[in-house]
Design a protein around this motif. Structure first.
Motif: not given
Length: 158
Positions: A91-92, A133-134, A139-141, A146-147
């Motif tokens: 991420g960014r 899927r998109l 959301v995974a991004y 956050v993680a």
């Protein structure tokens, strides 16, 4: 030669997943089967046999995928077990427009999902799956961002 959208390809069987890995390595990294086998520490004869039969030892799957530069076998194994595979992006910081895009893609996915449940025979299942899927990938991004914030990486001074 046909251009492939490698991000959207989904294998239909284990043999197909193995062949997609090989084709990806050939197309993107210009690797021959002999070179892939060399990177795996196996003979090219053994790799040809595994590609033909789909009976590669499980312990060599990560090595094969690393040599090829893709994860089609792992994705197929997870999908065949009823699991949804969403790659965790690196991420960014997100911009406001990206959050708005995520909100609109969520709304579009929910609209298609509602239409599907109202009339499953008339709904466009491919479009519904693509929209879902998109949204999950978006959301995974943010999940990855956050993680990373929760467990920061070490910064070394030069």
């Amino acid at each position: 030669m046909i251009r492939r959208d490698w991000k959207r390809l989904r294998p239909s069987s284990l043999v197909h997943a193995m062949r997609l890995c090989k084709e990806f390595a050939q197309a993107k990294h210009n690797l021959s089967v002999e070179r892939i086998a060399d990177r795996m520490g196996a003979t090219h004869d053994a790799l040809y046999k595994w590609l033909a039969t789909g009976r590669m030892p499980a312990i060599l799957i990560p090595t094969f995928e690393l040599a090829c530069g893709c994860n089609y076998i792992s994705e197929w194994l997870a999908a065949s077990a009823g699991r949804l595979v969403v790659p965790m992006p690196t991420g960014r910081k997100a911009e406001g427009t990206e959050l708005l895009d995520m909100n609109s893609s969520c709304a579009a996915a929910l609209q298609l999902l509602t239409a599907f449940y109202q009339a499953p025979t008339e709904a466009d299942t491919e479009a519904t799956l693509a929209a879902l899927r998109l949204h999950l990938e978006q959301v995974a991004y943010h999940h990855a961002n956050v993680a990373r914030y929760a467990t920061p990486e070490l910064e070394f001074d030069a």
